[in-house]
Design a protein around this motif. Structure first.
Motif, PDB file in Angstrom:
ATOM      1  N   ILE A 295      55.363  16.218 -39.730  1.00  0.00           N
ATOM      2  CA  ILE A 295      56.688  16.423 -39.659  1.00  0.00           C
ATOM      3  C   ILE A 295      57.242  17.805 -40.235  1.00  0.00           C
ATOM      4  CG2 ILE A 295      57.428  15.045 -41.567  1.00  0.00           C
ATOM      5  CD1 ILE A 295      59.838  13.827 -39.520  1.00  0.00           C
ATOM      6  N   ARG A 296      58.047  18.189 -39.556  1.00  0.00           N
ATOM      7  CA  ARG A 296      58.643  19.668 -40.141  1.00  0.00           C
ATOM      8  C   ARG A 296      60.183  19.835 -39.670  1.00  0.00           C
ATOM      9  NH1 ARG A 296      56.926  23.210 -43.275  1.00  0.00           N
ATOM     10  NH2 ARG A 296      57.766  25.087 -42.720  1.00  0.00           N
ATOM     11  N   PHE A 297      60.765  19.953 -40.900  1.00  0.00           N
ATOM     12  CA  PHE A 297      62.390  20.107 -40.806  1.00  0.00           C
ATOM     13  C   PHE A 297      62.670  21.641 -40.844  1.00  0.00           C
ATOM     14  CE2 PHE A 297      61.605  16.020 -42.545  1.00  0.00           C
ATOM     15  CZ  PHE A 297      62.513  15.140 -42.219  1.00  0.00           C
ATOM     16  N   ALA A 298      63.924  21.865 -40.355  1.00  0.00           N
ATOM     17  CA  ALA A 298      64.276  23.399 -40.205  1.00  0.00           C
ATOM     18  C   ALA A 298      65.756  23.148 -40.167  1.00  0.00           C
ATOM     19  CB  ALA A 298      63.941  23.779 -38.976  1.00  0.00           C
ATOM     20  N   PRO A 299      66.423  23.972 -40.937  1.00  0.00           N
ATOM     21  CA  PRO A 299      68.003  24.233 -41.107  1.00  0.00           C
ATOM     22  C   PRO A 299      68.338  24.584 -39.551  1.00  0.00           C
ATOM     23  CG  PRO A 299      67.247  25.301 -42.993  1.00  0.00           C
ATOM     24  CD  PRO A 299      65.954  24.903 -42.065  1.00  0.00           C
ATOM     25  N   GLN A 300      69.557  24.203 -39.172  1.00  0.00           N
ATOM     26  CA  GLN A 300      70.115  24.655 -37.827  1.00  0.00           C
ATOM     27  C   GLN A 300      71.523  25.033 -37.973  1.00  0.00           C
ATOM     28  OE1 GLN A 300      69.507  21.334 -35.356  1.00  0.00           O
ATOM     29  NE2 GLN A 300      67.684  21.986 -34.604  1.00  0.00           N
ATOM     30  N   GLY A 301      72.085  25.853 -37.209  1.00  0.00           N
ATOM     31  CA  GLY A 301      73.646  26.295 -37.281  1.00  0.00           C
ATOM     32  C   GLY A 301      74.030  26.897 -38.445  1.00  0.00           C
ATOM     33  N   GLU A 302      75.138  26.696 -38.473  1.00  0.00           N
ATOM     34  CA  GLU A 302      75.909  27.708 -39.849  1.00  0.00           C
ATOM     35  C   GLU A 302      76.102  26.906 -40.809  1.00  0.00           C
ATOM     36  OE1 GLU A 302      77.106  31.110 -41.180  1.00  0.00           O
ATOM     37  OE2 GLU A 302      76.131  30.939 -39.434  1.00  0.00           O
ATOM     38  N   PRO A 303      75.816  27.057 -41.961  1.00  0.00           N
ATOM     39  CA  PRO A 303      75.895  26.364 -43.057  1.00  0.00           C
ATOM     40  C   PRO A 303      77.488  26.507 -43.544  1.00  0.00           C
ATOM     41  CG  PRO A 303      74.746  28.338 -43.783  1.00  0.00           C
ATOM     42  CD  PRO A 303      74.673  28.066 -42.416  1.00  0.00           C
ATOM     43  N   VAL A 304      77.966  25.492 -44.280  1.00  0.00           N
ATOM     44  CA  VAL A 304      79.190  25.496 -44.677  1.00  0.00           C
ATOM     45  C   VAL A 304      79.011  25.479 -46.627  1.00  0.00           C
ATOM     46  CG1 VAL A 304      81.372  24.294 -45.056  1.00  0.00           C
ATOM     47  CG2 VAL A 304      80.568  24.174 -42.826  1.00  0.00           C
ATOM     48  N   VAL A 305      79.344  26.161 -46.932  1.00  0.00           N
ATOM     49  CA  VAL A 305      79.155  26.423 -48.665  1.00  0.00           C
ATOM     50  C   VAL A 305      80.577  26.451 -49.181  1.00  0.00           C
ATOM     51  CG1 VAL A 305      77.980  27.540 -50.581  1.00  0.00           C
ATOM     52  CG2 VAL A 305      77.015  27.494 -48.277  1.00  0.00           C
TER      53      VAL A 305
ATOM     54  N   ASP B 276      67.948  25.589 -48.275  1.00  0.00           N
ATOM     55  CA  ASP B 276      66.404  26.206 -47.883  1.00  0.00           C
ATOM     56  C   ASP B 276      65.248  25.250 -48.877  1.00  0.00           C
ATOM     57  OD1 ASP B 276      67.507  27.599 -45.953  1.00  0.00           O
ATOM     58  OD2 ASP B 276      67.194  29.331 -46.838  1.00  0.00           O
ATOM     59  N   GLU B 277      65.821  25.374 -49.998  1.00  0.00           N
ATOM     60  CA  GLU B 277      64.742  24.594 -50.907  1.00  0.00           C
ATOM     61  C   GLU B 277      64.602  23.226 -50.676  1.00  0.00           C
ATOM     62  OE1 GLU B 277      64.619  27.735 -54.573  1.00  0.00           O
ATOM     63  OE2 GLU B 277      66.282  26.382 -54.590  1.00  0.00           O
ATOM     64  N   TRP B 278      65.921  22.575 -50.550  1.00  0.00           N
ATOM     65  CA  TRP B 278      66.006  20.800 -50.212  1.00  0.00           C
ATOM     66  C   TRP B 278      65.075  20.945 -48.950  1.00  0.00           C
ATOM     67  CZ3 TRP B 278      67.509  16.462 -51.343  1.00  0.00           C
ATOM     68  CH2 TRP B 278      68.031  15.386 -50.257  1.00  0.00           C
ATOM     69  N   THR B 279      65.301  21.852 -47.871  1.00  0.00           N
ATOM     70  CA  THR B 279      64.488  21.487 -46.638  1.00  0.00           C
ATOM     71  C   THR B 279      62.896  21.606 -46.962  1.00  0.00           C
ATOM     72  OG1 THR B 279      66.254  22.462 -45.426  1.00  0.00           O
ATOM     73  CG2 THR B 279      64.032  22.639 -44.372  1.00  0.00           C
ATOM     74  N   ALA B 280      62.613  22.844 -47.876  1.00  0.00           N
ATOM     75  CA  ALA B 280      61.214  22.985 -48.212  1.00  0.00           C
ATOM     76  C   ALA B 280      60.521  21.711 -48.833  1.00  0.00           C
ATOM     77  CB  ALA B 280      60.953  24.189 -49.109  1.00  0.00           C
ATOM     78  N   MET B 281      61.486  21.206 -49.843  1.00  0.00           N
ATOM     79  CA  MET B 281      60.846  20.056 -50.286  1.00  0.00           C
ATOM     80  C   MET B 281      60.664  18.967 -49.398  1.00  0.00           C
ATOM     81  SD  MET B 281      62.976  17.612 -53.158  1.00  0.00           S
ATOM     82  CE  MET B 281      64.421  17.357 -51.996  1.00  0.00           C
ATOM     83  N   TRP B 282      61.455  18.669 -48.408  1.00  0.00           N
ATOM     84  CA  TRP B 282      61.208  17.718 -47.430  1.00  0.00           C
ATOM     85  C   TRP B 282      59.947  18.123 -46.386  1.00  0.00           C
ATOM     86  CZ3 TRP B 282      62.472  12.605 -46.716  1.00  0.00           C
ATOM     87  CH2 TRP B 282      63.639  12.151 -47.455  1.00  0.00           C
ATOM     88  N   ASN B 283      59.601  19.302 -46.470  1.00  0.00           N
ATOM     89  CA  ASN B 283      58.368  19.807 -45.567  1.00  0.00           C
ATOM     90  C   ASN B 283      57.122  19.702 -46.585  1.00  0.00           C
ATOM     91  OD1 ASN B 283      59.642  20.295 -43.226  1.00  0.00           O
ATOM     92  ND2 ASN B 283      60.405  22.190 -43.759  1.00  0.00           N
ATOM     93  N   GLY B 284      57.268  19.342 -47.606  1.00  0.00           N
ATOM     94  CA  GLY B 284      56.285  18.852 -48.690  1.00  0.00           C
ATOM     95  C   GLY B 284      55.988  19.635 -49.932  1.00  0.00           C
TER      96      GLY B 284
ATOM     97  N   ASP C 198      75.398  32.703 -50.824  1.00  0.00           N
ATOM     98  CA  ASP C 198      73.847  32.873 -50.861  1.00  0.00           C
ATOM     99  C   ASP C 198      73.050  32.010 -51.750  1.00  0.00           C
ATOM    100  OD1 ASP C 198      74.219  35.094 -49.094  1.00  0.00           O
ATOM    101  OD2 ASP C 198      73.861  36.572 -50.805  1.00  0.00           O
ATOM    102  N   PHE C 199      73.606  31.448 -52.883  1.00  0.00           N
ATOM    103  CA  PHE C 199      72.927  30.538 -53.750  1.00  0.00           C
ATOM    104  C   PHE C 199      72.912  29.059 -53.192  1.00  0.00           C
ATOM    105  CE2 PHE C 199      73.234  26.845 -56.571  1.00  0.00           C
ATOM    106  CZ  PHE C 199      72.226  26.893 -57.291  1.00  0.00           C
ATOM    107  N   GLY C 200      74.122  28.699 -52.160  1.00  0.00           N
ATOM    108  CA  GLY C 200      74.355  27.624 -51.555  1.00  0.00           C
ATOM    109  C   GLY C 200      73.084  27.340 -50.418  1.00  0.00           C
ATOM    110  N   ILE C 201      73.135  28.474 -49.658  1.00  0.00           N
ATOM    111  CA  ILE C 201      72.089  28.761 -48.494  1.00  0.00           C
ATOM    112  C   ILE C 201      70.665  28.573 -48.876  1.00  0.00           C
ATOM    113  CG2 ILE C 201      71.289  30.190 -46.682  1.00  0.00           C
ATOM    114  CD1 ILE C 201      74.108  31.295 -46.444  1.00  0.00           C
ATOM    115  N   THR C 202      70.310  29.318 -50.250  1.00  0.00           N
ATOM    116  CA  THR C 202      68.844  29.111 -50.811  1.00  0.00           C
ATOM    117  C   THR C 202      68.708  27.665 -51.205  1.00  0.00           C
ATOM    118  OG1 THR C 202      69.078  31.442 -51.310  1.00  0.00           O
ATOM    119  CG2 THR C 202      67.561  30.113 -52.574  1.00  0.00           C
ATOM    120  N   LEU C 203      69.524  27.127 -51.846  1.00  0.00           N
ATOM    121  CA  LEU C 203      69.388  25.788 -52.364  1.00  0.00           C
ATOM    122  C   LEU C 203      69.123  24.785 -51.337  1.00  0.00           C
ATOM    123  CD1 LEU C 203      69.248  23.726 -54.672  1.00  0.00           C
ATOM    124  CD2 LEU C 203      71.746  23.462 -54.510  1.00  0.00           C
TER     125      LEU C 203
END
Length: 133
Positions: free
Chosen positions: A66-76, A10-18, A3-8
């Motif tokens: 520009i808008r980034f979004a995670p896709q697929g299953e994460p590997v943590v 998501d935050e990486w993606t949010a950073m790229w989204n501004g 869960d921590f890895g997925i949240t991190l």
């Protein structure tokens, strides 16, 4: 830790989204970026959160909306010290100078030590590449 890895990620993606304030929180004080995209040389000399936030701001200015979004299953793969790896495909959509929609995809791999990102590998086909996996 999954869960921590997925949240991190998501935050990486949010950073790229501004949300550039995230750079100070999720990036190590010194890190390495490895970008295998066309015209990504600007990232080679970035090693601190402030410089990364400034580069992302410039990147976004050149690609309004520009808008980034995670896709697929994460590997943590991460231990209980929050050290390890997170890998996940992503997609991005923007509008080109001619008004046409541009869709790209890639994969980011984040290496973490003690819960912050210390190294990034990012591969994308760019606007001429595949638009999804």
């Amino acid at each position: 830790m999954r869960d921590f890895g997925i949240t991190l990620f998501d935050e990486w993606t949010a950073m790229w989204n501004g949300d550039l304030t995230l750079a100070e929180r999720i990036m190590a004080p010194e890190f390495t970026l490895r970008y295998a995209q066309p015209n990504a040389g600007a990232y080679d000399d970035i090693h601190d959160p402030q410089a990364l936030a400034a580069q992302i701001a410039e990147f976004r200015e050149q690609r309004p909306g520009i808008r980034f979004a995670p896709q697929g299953e994460p590997v943590v793969e991460m231990d209980d010290t929050r050290t390890g790896f997170i890998a996940r495909p992503y997609g991005a959509e923007s509008t080109g100078p001619d008004g046409a929609a541009i869709a790209i995809s890639g994969t980011d791999i984040l290496r973490t030590v003690a819960g912050v990102i210390t190294e990034v590998w990012s591969v994308s086909g760019g606007p001429a590449g595949r638009s999804f996996y």
